[in-house]
Design an enzyme around this catalytic site. Structure first.
Site, short mmCIF file in Angstrom:
data_model
loop_
_atom_site.label_atom_id
_atom_site.label_comp_id
_atom_site.label_asym_id
_atom_site.label_seq_id
_atom_site.Cartn_x
_atom_site.Cartn_y
_atom_site.Cartn_z
N GLU A 88 51.78 -4.88 4.47
CA GLU A 88 52.60 -4.38 5.56
C GLU A 88 53.21 -5.49 6.39
O GLU A 88 52.78 -6.64 6.35
CB GLU A 88 51.78 -3.44 6.44
CG GLU A 88 50.64 -4.10 7.18
CD GLU A 88 49.85 -3.07 8.00
OE1 GLU A 88 48.91 -2.49 7.43
OE2 GLU A 88 50.16 -2.86 9.17
N CYS A 112 36.53 -10.31 10.41
CA CYS A 112 36.49 -10.09 11.86
C CYS A 112 36.25 -8.61 12.16
O CYS A 112 36.86 -7.74 11.55
CB CYS A 112 37.81 -10.55 12.51
SG CYS A 112 38.15 -12.30 12.26
N CYS A 115 39.21 -6.08 13.14
CA CYS A 115 40.45 -6.11 12.36
C CYS A 115 40.41 -5.18 11.17
O CYS A 115 39.43 -5.16 10.41
CB CYS A 115 40.72 -7.54 11.90
SG CYS A 115 42.25 -7.71 10.99
N CYS A 333 47.97 -4.58 12.69
CA CYS A 333 46.81 -5.31 12.16
C CYS A 333 46.15 -4.62 10.96
O CYS A 333 44.94 -4.46 10.91
CB CYS A 333 45.76 -5.53 13.24
SG CYS A 333 46.44 -5.91 14.84
N1 SAH Z 1 44.14 -14.36 10.10
C1 SAH Z 1 44.97 -14.77 11.21
C2 SAH Z 1 46.12 -13.80 11.43
C3 SAH Z 1 45.60 -12.44 11.77
S1 SAH Z 1 46.37 -11.25 12.71
C4 SAH Z 1 44.14 -14.90 12.46
O1 SAH Z 1 42.98 -14.54 12.43
O2 SAH Z 1 44.63 -15.39 13.45
C5 SAH Z 1 46.95 -11.85 14.19
C6 SAH Z 1 46.09 -11.60 15.41
O3 SAH Z 1 45.73 -10.24 15.61
C7 SAH Z 1 44.79 -12.38 15.39
O4 SAH Z 1 44.66 -13.03 16.62
C8 SAH Z 1 43.76 -11.30 15.21
O5 SAH Z 1 42.51 -11.73 15.68
C9 SAH Z 1 44.37 -10.18 16.01
N2 SAH Z 1 43.85 -8.84 15.72
C10 SAH Z 1 43.37 -8.36 14.55
N3 SAH Z 1 42.98 -7.09 14.69
C11 SAH Z 1 43.24 -6.75 15.96
C12 SAH Z 1 43.08 -5.55 16.72
N4 SAH Z 1 42.55 -4.47 16.16
N5 SAH Z 1 43.47 -5.55 18.01
C13 SAH Z 1 44.00 -6.66 18.57
N6 SAH Z 1 44.19 -7.81 17.92
C14 SAH Z 1 43.80 -7.87 16.62
#
Ligand code: SAH
Length: 346
Positions: A88, A112, A115, A333
């Site tokens: 996506e 994480c 996520c 995300c």
């Molecule tokens: N793998 C990379 C890119 C991921 S997505 C990273 O970890 O940075 C980009 C951002 O969205 C990251 O900061 C991640 O921690 C955040 N993120 C992921 N899921 C989320 C959620 N459910 N709510 C808010 N931020 C989220």
């Protein structure tokens, strides 16, 4: 799966065309067509060369499967890859231009807790050309005359870009190449959960993109609760790598901080964060947690988020609260893909 033509730089494409017996101006035609988001079969080139290419290369490595448009103009995409995998992306429209969020992997193995991208683990890495093609096809939908449809790129879709280092770096080289779509490195942000050795490697690559690190807590102990990678690298090590990145590129670094209720956003956390980051050439980007239904974690209200932001600002940090956009078209995300996969299983 066949090979991906969009993996190649212009130089590599020139050698390929000459190997296949094509004249050198064909390489330029081909490259221009690909840059404009066209599939091989729709590019106006010599038919013999075209059929030779189609024997070995995917005609359309990234296809737009579905587009969801929000009332605020944000567009979310589901892309289909040649092997049937779904990824996506998002296009956010701002006054200064359009920012596209791209994926670097199908799924993710970082685990994480907040996520959705990591729910099914890592399926596979995307190739450089598969990352680039997301931009090329979306740009083609939005470009007006000579004006680019995609002006800014964030590597914040599914996947951990530094866990797919080589392909990500090749993507960055190709997307910033002058003869191609030519997005400036200054307009690209790479987000990582904090893979320290690769952060150093990236700093040495001489592609000065904005480096964003997902921090989400001012303490190692707090980070470990939601981010498994925090068991491997400490905040101290991350800060050293950021400092090195700054010295090498002159680019201020950014911390992402998702506000999770009861986890990381009371007054004490703000104070720890201030003492950790004060005086550093960095910026803090707060985001209210996008609640993922498979997970227990809860977000906080907008008012509470602004209160936390106020504390950071008062403490001397440069910080912003990212506005939530496109909320009416399904969460960000990785939730769109997760929803799609679920629906198609039923
Ligand atoms: N793998 C990379 C890119 C991921 S997505 C990273 O970890 O940075 C980009 C951002 O969205 C990251 O900061 C991640 O921690 C955040 N993120 C992921 N899921 C989320 C959620 N459910 N709510 C808010 N931020 C989220």
């Amino acid at each position: 799966m066949k090979k991906i033509l969009q993996d190649l730089s212009f130089e590599q494409l020139k050698s390929l065309v000459s190997e296949l017996g094509g004249k050198s101006f064909r390489a330029k035609q081909l490259y221009d067509g690909l840059t404009r988001g066209k599939s091989i079969s729709r590019i106006n080139i010599d038919p013999t060369l075209r059929s030779r290419l189609l024997e070995e290369y995917e005609d359309e490595p990234v296809k737009i499967e579905q587009v969801f448009t929000s009332s605020d103009g944000t567009e979310k995409y589901l892309f289909r890859l040649a092997d049937g995998n779904i990824i996506e992306g998002v296009l956010m429209k701002y006054k200064y231009g359009n920012t596209q969020c791209v994926s670097t992997q199908v799924g993710c193995r970082m685990g994480c807790k907040f996520c959705a991208s990591t729910l099914g683990g890592l399926i596979r890495n995307l190739s450089a050309g598969e990352i680039l093609s997301q931009v090329l096809v979306v740009n083609a939908m939005h470009e007006k005359g000579r004006e680019r449809g995609v002006t800014n790129i964030v590597l914040m879709g599914s996947g951990e870009p530094l866990d797919n280092f080589e392909n990500t770096v090749n993507f960055l080289k190709n997307v910033t190449a002058e003869g191609g779509i030519n997005v400036s490195a200054r307009n690209i942000s790479l987000s990582t959960c904090g893979l320290v050795p690769q952060m150093y490697k990236l700093a040495d690559m001489n592609i000065p993109v904005n480096l964003t690190v997902s921090l989400h807590s001012p303490t190692d102990e707090g980070r470990r609760r939601t981010m498994p990678i925090a068991n491997k690298y400490s905040i101290e090590e991350i800060l050293k790598a950021c400092e090195y990145y700054f010295r090498k590129t002159g680019r201020r670094y950014i911390f992402e901080y998702s506000l999770i209720s009861g986890e990381n956003c009371d007054k004490a956390h703000a104070e720890r964060l201030i003492s950790l980051l004060k005086g550093k050439p960095c910026h803090v980007n707060l985001i209210r947690l996008n609640e993922v239904k498979e997970r227990e974690l809860k977000g906080i209200s907008e008012k509470e988020a602004y209160r936390f932001l106020g504390l950071l600002e008062k403490g001397g940090l440069s910080a912003t609260l990212r506005r939530t956009i496109g909320a009416d078209i399904g969460g960000a995300c990785g939730q769109l893909r997760a929803g799609y996969l679920k629906k198609n299983e039923e």
